[in-house]
Design an enzyme around this catalytic site. Structure first.
Site, PDB file in Angstrom:
ATOM      1  N   ASN A 177      13.284   4.887  -0.987  1.00 35.57           N
ATOM      2  CA  ASN A 177      12.729   3.558  -0.725  1.00 35.57           C
ATOM      3  C   ASN A 177      13.403   2.953   0.505  1.00 35.57           C
ATOM      4  O   ASN A 177      14.541   2.519   0.446  1.00 35.57           O
ATOM      5  CB  ASN A 177      12.919   2.649  -1.938  1.00 35.57           C
ATOM      6  CG  ASN A 177      12.281   1.285  -1.747  1.00 35.57           C
ATOM      7  OD1 ASN A 177      11.875   0.908  -0.655  1.00 35.57           O
ATOM      8  ND2 ASN A 177      12.210   0.531  -2.827  1.00 35.57           N
ATOM      9  N   HIS A 226       4.454 -15.217  -1.602  1.00 32.95           N
ATOM     10  CA  HIS A 226       3.897 -13.888  -1.329  1.00 32.95           C
ATOM     11  C   HIS A 226       5.021 -12.874  -1.087  1.00 32.95           C
ATOM     12  O   HIS A 226       4.919 -11.712  -1.497  1.00 32.95           O
ATOM     13  CB  HIS A 226       2.956 -13.955  -0.116  1.00 32.95           C
ATOM     14  CG  HIS A 226       2.292 -12.655   0.212  1.00 32.95           C
ATOM     15  ND1 HIS A 226       1.387 -12.063  -0.628  1.00 32.95           N
ATOM     16  CD2 HIS A 226       2.410 -11.845   1.288  1.00 32.95           C
ATOM     17  CE1 HIS A 226       0.969 -10.934  -0.089  1.00 32.95           C
ATOM     18  NE2 HIS A 226       1.584 -10.774   1.075  1.00 32.95           N
ATOM     19  N   ARG A 239      19.523  -3.711   9.818  1.00 35.59           N
ATOM     20  CA  ARG A 239      19.331  -2.709   8.774  1.00 35.59           C
ATOM     21  C   ARG A 239      18.515  -1.515   9.251  1.00 35.59           C
ATOM     22  O   ARG A 239      18.723  -0.389   8.815  1.00 35.59           O
ATOM     23  CB  ARG A 239      18.694  -3.350   7.547  1.00 35.59           C
ATOM     24  CG  ARG A 239      19.694  -4.199   6.779  1.00 35.59           C
ATOM     25  CD  ARG A 239      19.028  -5.194   5.833  1.00 35.59           C
ATOM     26  NE  ARG A 239      20.022  -5.938   5.070  1.00 35.59           N
ATOM     27  CZ  ARG A 239      20.780  -6.913   5.555  1.00 35.59           C
ATOM     28  NH1 ARG A 239      20.676  -7.267   6.821  1.00 35.59           N
ATOM     29  NH2 ARG A 239      21.659  -7.542   4.792  1.00 35.59           N
ATOM     30  N   THR A 298       5.911 -18.830   1.675  1.00 33.98           N
ATOM     31  CA  THR A 298       5.226 -18.821   0.383  1.00 33.98           C
ATOM     32  C   THR A 298       5.858 -17.794  -0.550  1.00 33.98           C
ATOM     33  O   THR A 298       6.719 -17.016  -0.150  1.00 33.98           O
ATOM     34  CB  THR A 298       3.726 -18.474   0.562  1.00 33.98           C
ATOM     35  OG1 THR A 298       3.622 -17.101   0.975  1.00 33.98           O
ATOM     36  CG2 THR A 298       3.075 -19.384   1.586  1.00 33.98           C
ATOM     37  N   GLU A 351       0.804  -1.216   0.000  1.00 37.31           N
ATOM     38  CA  GLU A 351       0.000   0.000   0.000  1.00 37.31           C
ATOM     39  C   GLU A 351       0.842   1.274   0.000  1.00 37.31           C
ATOM     40  O   GLU A 351       0.330   2.373  -0.216  1.00 37.31           O
ATOM     41  CB  GLU A 351      -0.959   0.013   1.193  1.00 37.31           C
ATOM     42  CG  GLU A 351      -2.088  -0.988   1.088  1.00 37.31           C
ATOM     43  CD  GLU A 351      -1.669  -2.438   1.363  1.00 37.31           C
ATOM     44  OE1 GLU A 351      -2.242  -3.343   0.745  1.00 37.31           O
ATOM     45  OE2 GLU A 351      -0.753  -2.647   2.201  1.00 37.31           O
ATOM     46  N   CYS A 362       8.933  -3.223   6.208  1.00 34.18           N
ATOM     47  CA  CYS A 362       9.797  -4.399   6.217  1.00 34.18           C
ATOM     48  C   CYS A 362       9.019  -5.610   5.719  1.00 34.18           C
ATOM     49  O   CYS A 362       7.876  -5.830   6.121  1.00 34.18           O
ATOM     50  CB  CYS A 362      10.292  -4.647   7.644  1.00 34.18           C
ATOM     51  SG  CYS A 362      11.337  -6.105   7.802  1.00 34.18           S
TER      52      CYS A 362
END
Length: 181
Positions: free
Chosen positions: A115, A91, A129, A89, A61, A83
């Site tokens: 980004n 996905h 990170r 899967t 989103e 994150c």
């Protein structure tokens, strides 16, 4: 290993006019997102930029929220923060690829976007990170947005003739065009 490499960073740009940035955050992993926001805000504040923060359900989103803000608001730039941790899967691949692609397409259309969506294999990688005292990827995303804002200001505003005007609001020689509604 990336954590041991030397990385060069550009010095942050300085601005004469105020800079306003929207942080679009997917807080699915709240602690990770919080660290990304902390890093981003520190970098923005270091150059005197102001920021607002909105939350969206997930990384997919983030591009939609940036697109809406770019179209409907007055921000100079945007930072997407979130994150995605690999699961069992495919996905993960969809979310990583499509969120990144969405931000890139908006950038190619003129949005100044940083980004800061982490795409990692596990939580430990995300924590390193996101850490503002470590790799500070939130701060890096904010810096990227600031550099793009500086370039946009350097090169000026579009000269016109781009895109479409609302129906009935185009100009013809000698005055306004007819309303075709």
């Amino acid at each position: 290993m990336a954590g041991h490499e030397t990385q060069d960073a550009l010095p942050l740009p300085q601005f004469d006019d105020p800079v306003k940035v929207l942080l679009v955050v997917a807080p699915y992993y709240g602690d990770i997102a919080g660290n990304l926001v902390t890093g981003a805000r520190a970098v923005l504040e270091s150059v005197g930029a102001t920021s607002e923060e909105v939350h969206v359900p997930g990384a997919l989103e983030i591009p939609s929220a940036v697109a809406a803000a770019h179209r409907l608001s007055n921000f100079d730039g945007y930072v997407g923060l979130g994150c995605v941790i690999r699961g069992e899967t495919t996905h993960y691949d969809t979310v990583c690829n499509d969120s990144s692609r969405g931000l890139m397409l908006l950038g190619l259309q003129g949005c100044a976007i940083g980004n800061g969506i982490l795409t990692v294999e596990n939580r430990a990688q995300a924590e390193v990170r996101a850490d503002p005292g470590g790799q500070d990827k939130g701060g890096g995303a904010a810096a990227a947005a600031l550099h793009l804002i500086a370039l946009a200001r350097r090169w000026g505003q579009p000269k016109g003739g781009l895109g479409f005007l609302p129906q009935g609001s185009y100009q013809v020689a000698g005055g306004e065009g007819p309303d075709l509604a």
